[in-house]
Design a protein around this motif. Structure first.
Motif, PDB file in Angstrom:
ATOM      1  N   GLY A  77      15.399  14.662 -33.887  1.00  0.00           N
ATOM      2  CA  GLY A  77      15.805  14.689 -35.279  1.00  0.00           C
ATOM      3  C   GLY A  77      14.752  15.145 -36.263  1.00  0.00           C
ATOM      4  N   VAL A  78      13.641  15.715 -35.786  1.00  0.00           N
ATOM      5  CA  VAL A  78      12.550  16.135 -36.677  1.00  0.00           C
ATOM      6  C   VAL A  78      12.527  17.655 -36.763  1.00  0.00           C
ATOM      7  CG1 VAL A  78      10.041  16.229 -36.975  1.00  0.00           C
ATOM      8  CG2 VAL A  78      11.144  14.096 -36.275  1.00  0.00           C
ATOM      9  N   SER A  79      12.521  18.177 -37.979  1.00  0.00           N
ATOM     10  CA  SER A  79      12.378  19.615 -38.185  1.00  0.00           C
ATOM     11  C   SER A  79      10.939  20.020 -37.938  1.00  0.00           C
ATOM     12  CB  SER A  79      12.781  19.993 -39.617  1.00  0.00           C
ATOM     13  OG  SER A  79      12.332  21.298 -39.938  1.00  0.00           O
ATOM     14  N   MET A  80      10.708  20.924 -37.004  1.00  0.00           N
ATOM     15  CA  MET A  80       9.354  21.365 -36.725  1.00  0.00           C
ATOM     16  C   MET A  80       8.837  22.302 -37.803  1.00  0.00           C
ATOM     17  SD  MET A  80       8.586  19.536 -34.301  1.00  0.00           S
ATOM     18  CE  MET A  80       6.904  20.146 -34.275  1.00  0.00           C
ATOM     19  N   GLY A  81       9.715  22.716 -38.710  1.00  0.00           N
ATOM     20  CA  GLY A  81       9.247  23.477 -39.849  1.00  0.00           C
ATOM     21  C   GLY A  81       8.535  22.619 -40.871  1.00  0.00           C
ATOM     22  N   ASN A  82       8.842  21.318 -40.866  1.00  0.00           N
ATOM     23  CA  ASN A  82       8.225  20.397 -41.821  1.00  0.00           C
ATOM     24  C   ASN A  82       8.118  19.006 -41.196  1.00  0.00           C
ATOM     25  OD1 ASN A  82       7.157  19.252 -44.080  1.00  0.00           O
ATOM     26  ND2 ASN A  82       9.024  19.331 -45.313  1.00  0.00           N
ATOM     27  N   PRO A  83       7.211  18.834 -40.214  1.00  0.00           N
ATOM     28  CA  PRO A  83       7.081  17.544 -39.538  1.00  0.00           C
ATOM     29  C   PRO A  83       6.168  16.556 -40.270  1.00  0.00           C
ATOM     30  CG  PRO A  83       5.638  19.127 -38.505  1.00  0.00           C
ATOM     31  CD  PRO A  83       6.344  19.866 -39.610  1.00  0.00           C
ATOM     32  N   GLU A 370      10.832  25.496 -43.432  1.00  0.00           N
ATOM     33  CA  GLU A 370      12.023  24.752 -43.023  1.00  0.00           C
ATOM     34  C   GLU A 370      13.295  25.431 -43.533  1.00  0.00           C
ATOM     35  OE1 GLU A 370      13.444  20.082 -42.958  1.00  0.00           O
ATOM     36  OE2 GLU A 370      12.215  20.801 -44.631  1.00  0.00           O
ATOM     37  N   ALA A 371      13.266  25.874 -44.780  1.00  0.00           N
ATOM     38  CA  ALA A 371      14.453  26.496 -45.378  1.00  0.00           C
ATOM     39  C   ALA A 371      14.787  27.839 -44.730  1.00  0.00           C
ATOM     40  CB  ALA A 371      14.249  26.671 -46.878  1.00  0.00           C
ATOM     41  N   THR A 384       5.063  29.872 -32.204  1.00  0.00           N
ATOM     42  CA  THR A 384       4.287  30.200 -33.407  1.00  0.00           C
ATOM     43  C   THR A 384       4.823  29.459 -34.623  1.00  0.00           C
ATOM     44  OG1 THR A 384       3.644  32.383 -32.586  1.00  0.00           O
ATOM     45  CG2 THR A 384       3.628  32.070 -34.976  1.00  0.00           C
ATOM     46  N   ALA A 385       6.140  29.412 -34.766  1.00  0.00           N
ATOM     47  CA  ALA A 385       6.733  28.694 -35.893  1.00  0.00           C
ATOM     48  C   ALA A 385       6.379  27.216 -35.830  1.00  0.00           C
ATOM     49  CB  ALA A 385       8.243  28.883 -35.894  1.00  0.00           C
ATOM     50  N   LYS A 386       6.379  26.623 -34.627  1.00  0.00           N
ATOM     51  CA  LYS A 386       5.983  25.223 -34.478  1.00  0.00           C
ATOM     52  C   LYS A 386       4.524  25.013 -34.883  1.00  0.00           C
ATOM     53  CE  LYS A 386       9.077  23.865 -30.666  1.00  0.00           C
ATOM     54  NZ  LYS A 386       9.101  23.431 -29.239  1.00  0.00           N
TER      55      LYS A 386
END
Length: 430
Positions: A77-83, A370-371, A384-386
């Motif tokens: 449930g965690v967005s890796m774009g904004n952890p 994240e967006a 890379t995004a992570k």
């Protein structure tokens, strides 16, 4: 307590042995073992043996980072774009203990000696320091170029999504809490221009200019003739196109190259925004001497860079950052920077810490990632995004907790007669 090293532990039990105050999260492993409270806010899942080997062979941020980047460790449930929330939770509550030799032996025997052989690192990881040495001495021109290429020559489109329209990858200055990221980046460039006392017809050198934000700002809003230089080819190409698109090529140019190859001198001002982190602490003397020699008497230097909280901390920003983000990057406390400037022919006139502003800047970048997560994955790998999500959220925490600072150091080249060409009081509003 007597440890029976012959007793086998599950993966979850082994992890629990390292916790001083219990598990601050739920943990599930591929061997079926679980640990931590059932109602924990976050649930970590270790999916395979490779992830375990990453963690065992590089305990700490590098091992866990490798496992997450490779997809072997997930957080439900965690967005890796904004952890940010999970990193803040873990950092606030995680307390590790030093296991005894008997406990270490029991854990290693339980988890398997074969897992002490490091798996190949994720493809997003840069070479270790000993391998980088084959490219040249640390902070040689060749090695610096490769380090910059690793981080910046990813995808200009990716950076547009993360950084926003300003394409500015340095700390913004928020005039108030409600300012947008774009407004804050404009204010940062304008504050630098005001501190440098830029006027129409002045000549500015911007070293480590990135995508040319300061170059364009100075030319467009102050009528200044500007040379920018960056080691990133992709940055230089983007900046040159944008300069032409805005009709500023009669005043501004961005060069692809090393700042040490600039031969022009007698500049009215030099701006260095986010370069000092890449040059190496041992090179501060040659760096400030070089910039001093580019200035005319009375010329000003504005040095904007990330700093350490104090001198007790090592210059390296940590294993994960060194391997995945800024190879060979080094940080120092602001006093070291001030001393280096003074010791090499510059007089420091003003110092300002903007660390809270960098926390807000990173918050904005994480929200952008994240967006635009799906669009970013069209440009770069999932790993890379992570990396970007983890590193920006972790850096935000470091600025919030006063582990890192962001300092402006304003210095001047004083003439032989002692005239600094400086007003009695500052003329800019901070």
């Amino acid at each position: 307590m007597t440890i029976d090293v012959g007793v086998r532990l599950s993966i979850a039990q082994a992890l629990e042995r390292l916790m001083k105050d219990g598990m601050p999260f739920r943990f599930e492993a591929y061997d079926g073992s679980v640990a931590g409270p059932e109602d924990a806010r976050f649930n970590f899942r270790l999916l395979n043996e490779r992830g375990l080997a990453y963690i065992m062979t590089a305990p700490g941020d590098l091992g866990f980072g490798r496992a997450i980047v490779a997809g072997d460790l997930e957080v439900d449930g965690v967005s890796m774009g904004n952890p940010y929330d999970v990193l803040s939770h873990v950092k606030s509550r995680l307390s590790l203990k030093m296991p005894s030799p008997a406990e270490v032996l029991q854990i290693v025997r339980s988890l398997g000696f074969a897992n002490l052989k490091p798996p190949p690192p994720p493809p997003e990881e840069h070479l270790p320091k000993w391998r980088r040495a084959l490219e040249g001495f640390r902070h040689s021109k060749t090695r610096d170029a490769e380090a910059i290429h690793h981080h910046y020559d990813v995808s200009n489109r990716f950076y547009e999504y993360v950084l926003g329209p300003s394409m500015t990858y340095t700390c913004a200055v928020f005039p108030d809490a409600d300012a947008t990221l774009e407004e804050a980046q404009f204010e940062k460039y304008d504050l630098v221009a005001r501190k440098l006392d830029l006027k129409p017809g002045d000549r500015l050198l911007d070293v480590g200019c990135g995508w040319g934000g300061m170059v364009r700002h100075a030319a467009k809003h102050y009528g200044v003739k500007v040379i920018g230089v960056t080691l990133s080819e992709q940055q230089a190409l983007w900046a040159q196109d944008e300069i032409k698109a805005q009709g500023l090529d009669h005043l501004a140019e961005v060069r692809h190259g090393d700042y040490r190859d600039i031969t022009e001198s007698e500049f009215d001002a030099v701006s260095s925004i986010g370069l000092t982190e890449h040059i190496g602490v041992r090179n501060y003397a040659s760096y400030f001497s070089f910039l001093r020699d580019r200035l005319k008497d009375g010329g000003r230097l504005l040095n904007h860079c990330i700093t350490r909280r104090d001198g007790s901390l090592p210059p390296s920003p940590g294993a994960f950052i060194d391997r995945f983000v800024f190879p060979d990057g080094e940080l120092a406390p602001v006093g070291r920077i001030v001393s280096a400037a003074h010791d090499n022919g510059l007089e420091v006139r003003h110092v300002e810490d903007l660390r809270e502003h960098y926390a807000l800047t990173l918050k904005g970048w994480n929200e952008n990632l994240e967006a635009h997560w799906d669009e970013c994955l069209d440009e770069v790998s999932l790993g890379t995004a992570k990396v970007w999500g983890i590193y920006m959220a972790g850096s935000r925490l470091a600025f919030e907790r006063n582990e890192l600072g962001l300092h402006h150091v304003l210095a001047v080249k004083v003439g032989r007669d002692g005239d600094a060409h400086f007003p009695l009081r500052p003329t800019w509003a901070s």
